[in-house]
Design an enzyme around this catalytic site. Structure first.
Site, mmCIF file in Angstrom:
data_model
loop_
_atom_site.group_PDB
_atom_site.id
_atom_site.type_symbol
_atom_site.label_atom_id
_atom_site.label_comp_id
_atom_site.label_asym_id
_atom_site.label_seq_id
_atom_site.Cartn_x
_atom_site.Cartn_y
_atom_site.Cartn_z
ATOM 1 N N ASP A 106 0.770 -17.325 -4.397
ATOM 2 C CA ASP A 106 1.553 -16.233 -5.187
ATOM 3 C C ASP A 106 0.571 -15.547 -6.018
ATOM 4 O O ASP A 106 0.496 -15.861 -7.204
ATOM 5 C CB ASP A 106 2.644 -16.845 -6.046
ATOM 6 C CG ASP A 106 3.494 -15.951 -6.805
ATOM 7 O OD1 ASP A 106 3.406 -14.878 -6.421
ATOM 8 O OD2 ASP A 106 4.017 -16.430 -7.774
ATOM 9 N N ASP A 127 0.798 -1.243 0.005
ATOM 10 C CA ASP A 127 -0.095 -0.005 0.028
ATOM 11 C C ASP A 127 0.728 1.096 -0.049
ATOM 12 O O ASP A 127 2.109 1.056 0.126
ATOM 13 C CB ASP A 127 -0.938 0.180 1.338
ATOM 14 C CG ASP A 127 -0.352 0.081 2.577
ATOM 15 O OD1 ASP A 127 0.929 -0.339 2.779
ATOM 16 O OD2 ASP A 127 -0.721 0.433 3.724
ATOM 17 N N HIS A 151 1.542 -8.955 -3.645
ATOM 18 C CA HIS A 151 0.733 -7.589 -3.447
ATOM 19 C C HIS A 151 1.532 -6.393 -3.235
ATOM 20 O O HIS A 151 1.675 -6.172 -1.905
ATOM 21 C CB HIS A 151 -0.250 -8.039 -2.155
ATOM 22 C CG HIS A 151 -1.346 -7.118 -1.897
ATOM 23 N ND1 HIS A 151 -2.383 -7.406 -2.480
ATOM 24 C CD2 HIS A 151 -1.387 -6.117 -1.174
ATOM 25 C CE1 HIS A 151 -3.370 -6.268 -2.154
ATOM 26 N NE2 HIS A 151 -2.644 -5.366 -1.352
ATOM 27 N N GLU A 155 1.912 -10.172 0.303
ATOM 28 C CA GLU A 155 2.377 -8.744 0.309
ATOM 29 C C GLU A 155 3.857 -8.422 0.612
ATOM 30 O O GLU A 155 4.509 -9.495 1.172
ATOM 31 C CB GLU A 155 1.516 -7.820 1.490
ATOM 32 C CG GLU A 155 1.642 -6.286 1.321
ATOM 33 C CD GLU A 155 0.546 -5.628 1.866
ATOM 34 O OE1 GLU A 155 -0.484 -6.221 2.440
ATOM 35 O OE2 GLU A 155 0.609 -4.417 1.668
HETATM 36 O O1 G3I Z 1 -2.773 -9.937 18.651
HETATM 37 C C1 G3I Z 1 -2.963 -11.309 18.267
HETATM 38 C C2 G3I Z 1 -2.429 -12.351 18.976
HETATM 39 O O2 G3I Z 1 -2.946 -12.141 20.386
HETATM 40 C C3 G3I Z 1 -2.652 -13.818 18.464
HETATM 41 O O3 G3I Z 1 -2.092 -14.733 19.351
HETATM 42 C C4 G3I Z 1 -2.335 -13.953 17.075
HETATM 43 C C5 G3I Z 1 -2.487 -15.201 16.270
HETATM 44 O O4 G3I Z 1 -2.475 -15.065 14.891
HETATM 45 O O5 G3I Z 1 -2.938 -12.970 16.408
HETATM 46 C C6 G3I Z 1 -2.544 -11.580 16.835
HETATM 47 O O6 G3I Z 1 -2.959 -10.585 15.896
HETATM 48 C C7 G3I Z 1 -2.399 -10.464 14.683
HETATM 49 C C8 G3I Z 1 -1.971 -9.059 14.459
HETATM 50 O O7 G3I Z 1 -1.492 -8.880 13.302
HETATM 51 C C9 G3I Z 1 -0.720 -8.793 15.726
HETATM 52 O O8 G3I Z 1 0.326 -9.809 15.275
HETATM 53 C C10 G3I Z 1 -3.581 -10.503 13.529
HETATM 54 O O9 G3I Z 1 -4.127 -12.032 13.736
HETATM 55 C C11 G3I Z 1 -3.139 -10.392 12.185
HETATM 56 O O10 G3I Z 1 -4.125 -10.173 11.443
HETATM 57 C C12 G3I Z 1 -2.439 -8.987 12.182
HETATM 58 O O11 G3I Z 1 -1.851 -8.835 11.093
HETATM 59 C C13 G3I Z 1 -1.371 -7.509 10.591
HETATM 60 C C14 G3I Z 1 -1.909 -7.271 9.278
HETATM 61 O O12 G3I Z 1 -1.517 -5.840 8.802
HETATM 62 C C15 G3I Z 1 -3.448 -7.042 9.574
HETATM 63 O O13 G3I Z 1 -3.728 -5.778 10.507
HETATM 64 C C16 G3I Z 1 -0.009 -7.657 10.508
HETATM 65 O O14 G3I Z 1 0.770 -8.218 11.733
HETATM 66 C C17 G3I Z 1 0.615 -6.403 9.763
HETATM 67 O O15 G3I Z 1 2.183 -6.592 9.654
HETATM 68 C C18 G3I Z 1 -0.023 -6.068 8.599
HETATM 69 O O16 G3I Z 1 0.518 -4.675 8.117
HETATM 70 C C19 G3I Z 1 -0.026 -4.256 7.050
HETATM 71 C C20 G3I Z 1 -0.396 -2.891 7.167
HETATM 72 O O17 G3I Z 1 -1.539 -2.892 8.327
HETATM 73 C C21 G3I Z 1 -0.992 -1.955 5.993
HETATM 74 N N1 G3I Z 1 0.397 -1.981 5.081
HETATM 75 C C22 G3I Z 1 0.479 -3.506 4.755
HETATM 76 C C23 G3I Z 1 1.088 -4.203 6.035
HETATM 77 C C24 G3I Z 1 1.561 -5.762 5.623
HETATM 78 O O18 G3I Z 1 0.437 -6.577 5.245
HETATM 79 O O1 9MR Z 2 -3.875 -3.443 -0.002
HETATM 80 C C1 9MR Z 2 -4.009 -3.537 1.555
HETATM 81 C C2 9MR Z 2 -2.974 -4.275 2.169
HETATM 82 O O2 9MR Z 2 -1.914 -3.435 1.962
HETATM 83 C C3 9MR Z 2 -3.358 -4.289 3.470
HETATM 84 O O3 9MR Z 2 -2.150 -5.181 4.126
HETATM 85 C C4 9MR Z 2 -4.379 -5.403 3.718
HETATM 86 C C5 9MR Z 2 -4.759 -5.575 5.152
HETATM 87 O O4 9MR Z 2 -5.197 -4.296 5.899
HETATM 88 O O5 9MR Z 2 -5.304 -4.566 2.829
HETATM 89 C C6 9MR Z 2 -5.135 -4.409 1.614
HETATM 90 O O6 9MR Z 2 -6.525 -4.067 1.091
HETATM 91 C C7 9MR Z 2 -7.606 -4.800 0.817
HETATM 92 C C8 9MR Z 2 -8.590 -4.512 1.859
HETATM 93 O O7 9MR Z 2 -8.222 -4.764 3.339
HETATM 94 C C9 9MR Z 2 -9.917 -5.287 1.635
HETATM 95 N N1 9MR Z 2 -10.351 -4.912 0.249
HETATM 96 C C10 9MR Z 2 -9.394 -5.425 -0.682
HETATM 97 C C11 9MR Z 2 -8.035 -4.874 -0.706
HETATM 98 C C12 9MR Z 2 -6.900 -5.175 -1.607
HETATM 99 O O8 9MR Z 2 -7.138 -5.004 -2.776
#
Ligand code: G3I
Ligand code: 9MR
Length: 570
Positions: free
Chosen positions: A540, A181, A494, A549
């Site tokens: 992939d 993103d 991604h 991503e």
């Molecule tokens: O906190 C709970 C923990 O208690 C539990 O044991 C564990 C089990 O899976 O889950 C933990 O929560 C997770 C959280 O990350 C913290 O690690 C969620 O399940 C998981 O969905 C969450 O994922 C994060 C994701 O965003 C969705 O929010 C990733 O760590 C994080 O790297 C990712 O970051 C995104 C940014 O928001 C937007 N830009 C892209 C980036 C990479 O995808």
């Molecule tokens: O593109 C977004 C990515 O960078 C984030 O890690 C992810 C989780 O927050 O979300 C992606 O965006 C998606 C959105 O959450 C749901 N609709 C589809 C988007 C991807 O094209």
């Protein structure tokens, strides 16, 4: 008992599907290569064979050996055997051969095997720069127009203050896009920028002679620091000069479409000051102030400015110790919310102590008594310990040197124990397969290298090597997870520029998030995941933001580990 039965069931299913699942019948090996002195392990699916051969590029057998005993890896429910090719020390290109299986992907044995990979992993940050055109001279076919100038950013209602009411326009240009993103998050910038700075602090000679080919190359500052500065400069502008507080993120209200950066024109906002952002900012600025101190001629006053900014952010956090990020109702981009902040306090205190020498910060660091864990964007405790361990000799009398060394040693010991008993000989276990699992492996490798640097046991170096091997191909999917590296690497990450740029190959040098069983993106993907097992749950496809991503906090430990292994394997 119950668990064993379930596992045996999963294994049966996996074995029954085996014929259709080609990837499960492949030899898994680091597809890039090894230094002559490195431990060289491959994973072989269990079958009739009990031995292996290594074949050179002329087809000649140069090594033969016996496979280890079969064992099951819980994370992939596979029964596998290990091949140890460590006696292979002559430079060259090879394949592993086992009767009944296709030859492995080719791999090399070479001095500094990760030199090109390391430079590419740093260049990935350049490719993710905001507010700058990437020119053909530096970006080749990935040249693109500048996007997101971020010279006019609105203060969101959640971030309003008396001196900067809602709608105030501020500037916060530069920095890296977080991931696939186009938003910029301070919390995730924290660990990412730290890890690049730590890589430089720990291996200055390696980076001192490296040329990454950046627009700034040749300016008297090592390239890894030139790249880090692109983000540090913008992080500084995320601090409110009126009170030292730091905005959590700079973002659109919703994610941009799948377009090139210059086509994404939605308004941008700074959102909500927060404790984690302030502390991560404080930690990174404290590190940067000591790393940049020798470059006064190139960047006059920057080092002192960074330390002052770090101290102001710390003060704000002490006065606002529990401001966890709460996503406002009109904002839909990444959260990076974190409710446990003791680790952020401990990390910032450790870095401020090292850079300022003020004993009060050591006392603040010591308040945190929790055990160390593998670093991640929301788990930053261990980063402070890594810095303290590196600077052990320069710490003041208040520092408990034995405790600092013991903390790192104990965490690495746990990882080494897992590595030693693992069927894949990796420290990754089932519960490590979270969103961004590849970075878990890489950060485990970074921790293991600290113990090796402190104590020197060869197994810590071997276990760290295994972490990189895992990401480069010795895993249950058969992919080398770094774009552009290895015989089979991700083609559809991604990553908006990779998807929108009309170039067939993705932007190189990025590690993708990797397998994890959550499959949060499944509803939006037409192709199914190859498996539901944690270590195989990978797709992939561009749609798979939960497994495919890219992200700056995942690339940074790739930079660290590839440099560290090159620098330390002799
Ligand atoms: O906190 C709970 C923990 O208690 C539990 O044991 C564990 C089990 O899976 O889950 C933990 O929560 C997770 C959280 O990350 C913290 O690690 C969620 O399940 C998981 O969905 C969450 O994922 C994060 C994701 O965003 C969705 O929010 C990733 O760590 C994080 O790297 C990712 O970051 C995104 C940014 O928001 C937007 N830009 C892209 C980036 C990479 O995808
Ligand atoms: O593109 C977004 C990515 O960078 C984030 O890690 C992810 C989780 O927050 O979300 C992606 O965006 C998606 C959105 O959450 C749901 N609709 C589809 C988007 C991807 O094209």
């Amino acid at each position: 008992m119950k668990r064993k039965v379930a596992l045996a069931g999963a294994l049966l299913v996996a074995l029954r599907c085996g014929a259709a699942d080609d990837a499960a019948r492949e030899i898994r090996i680091n597809q890039v290569g090894f230094a002559p002195a490195a431990q060289k392990i491959a994973v072989v699916p269990d079958g009739a064979a009990t031995g292996f051969s290594v074949i050179d590029s002329a087809g000649k057998t140069v090594l033969q050996g016996k496979l280890g005993a079969p064992a099951v890896w819980e994370a992939s429910a596979e029964q596998v055997r290990l091949a140890d090719l460590s006696p292979l020390k002559t430079a060259g290109s090879y394949r592993l051969r086992v009767d009944g299986l296709a030859d492995s992907a080719p791999f090399t044995v070479a001095e500094s095997p990760y030199k090109t990979l390391n430079a590419a992993s740093i260049r990935a940050f350049y490719f993710n720069r905001a507010s700058i055109a990437l020119t053909p001279e530096f970006a080749g076919v990935y040249a693109r127009a500048a996007g997101h100038p971020d010279d006019k950013v609105l203060v969101h209602a959640s971030a309003a203050s008396s001196t900067r009411p809602t709608g105030t326009v501020i500037a916060s240009p530069k920095g890296w896009y977080d991931a696939g993103d186009y938003n910029k998050y301070v919390v995730n910038s924290g660990i990412s920028t730290y890890t690049l700075l730590a890589a430089y602090e720990h291996y200055p000679a390696y980076f001192g002679q490296q040329s990454v080919k950046l627009p700034e190359s040749g300016n008297g500052i090592p390239d890894i620091l030139n790249e880090a500065l692109w983000n540090l400069d913008r992080m500084l502008s995320m601090q409110d000069p009126a009170d030292g507080g730091v905005y959590h993120k700079l973002t659109n209200l919703s994610f941009d479409g799948v377009v090139m950066p210059d086509q994404a024109r939605t308004p941008r906002y700074v959102v909500q000051k927060g404790t984690a952002a302030a502390l991560d900012f404080a930690a990174v600025m404290a590190v940067a102030s000591r790393v940049m101190a020798p470059y006064e001629a190139q960047r006059p006053g920057l080092s002192a400015r960074m330390l002052a900014a770090a101290e102001a952010a710390w003060k704000w956090a002490k006065a606002n110790p529990a401001r966890s990020y709460q996503q406002p109702a009109d904002v839909f981009t990444g959260g990076y919310g974190d409710k446990s902040l003791a680790d952020e306090f401990a990390w910032a205190a450790a870095e401020l102590y090292i850079s300022s020498g003020k004993g009060g910060y050591y006392a603040a660091f010591s308040e945190d008594q929790a055990r160390l864990d593998t670093p991640g964007w929301g788990n930053v405790r261990t980063l402070g310990w890594i810095s303290l361990a590196h600077h052990l000799q320069r710490l003041g009398p208040e520092a408990d040197r034995a405790r600092i060394a013991a903390g790192i040693t104990a965490l690495a010991g746990q990882l080494r124990t897992e590595w030693n008993s693992s069927a894949y000989k990796v420290a990754m276990k089932k519960s490590d397969f979270v969103w961004g699992s590849n970075a878990v492996a890489l950060n485990q490798g970074m921790v293991l290298l600290q113990a090796y640097r402190l104590n020197g046991p060869a197994d810590d170096l071997r276990a760290a090597q295994s972490a990189l091997d895992y990401v480069l191909g010795r895993n249950a999917t058969g992919y080398s997870f770094v774009t552009g590296f290895g015989a089979r690497s991700p083609m559809h990450p991604h990553h908006r520029p990779s998807e929108a740029d009309k170039v067939a190959a993705p932007v190189p040098g990025f590690v993708v998030g990797g397998p994890q069983a959550g499959q949060q993106d499944k509803a939006g993907c037409r192709k199914p995941y190859q498996s539901a097992l944690p270590a195989k749950s990978y797709l992939d496809e561009h749609c798979s933001y939960a497994s495919n991503e890219v992200a700056i906090n995942w690339n940074a430990p790739l930079v660290y580990l590839s440099a560290g292994l090159d620098a330390l394997t002799h």
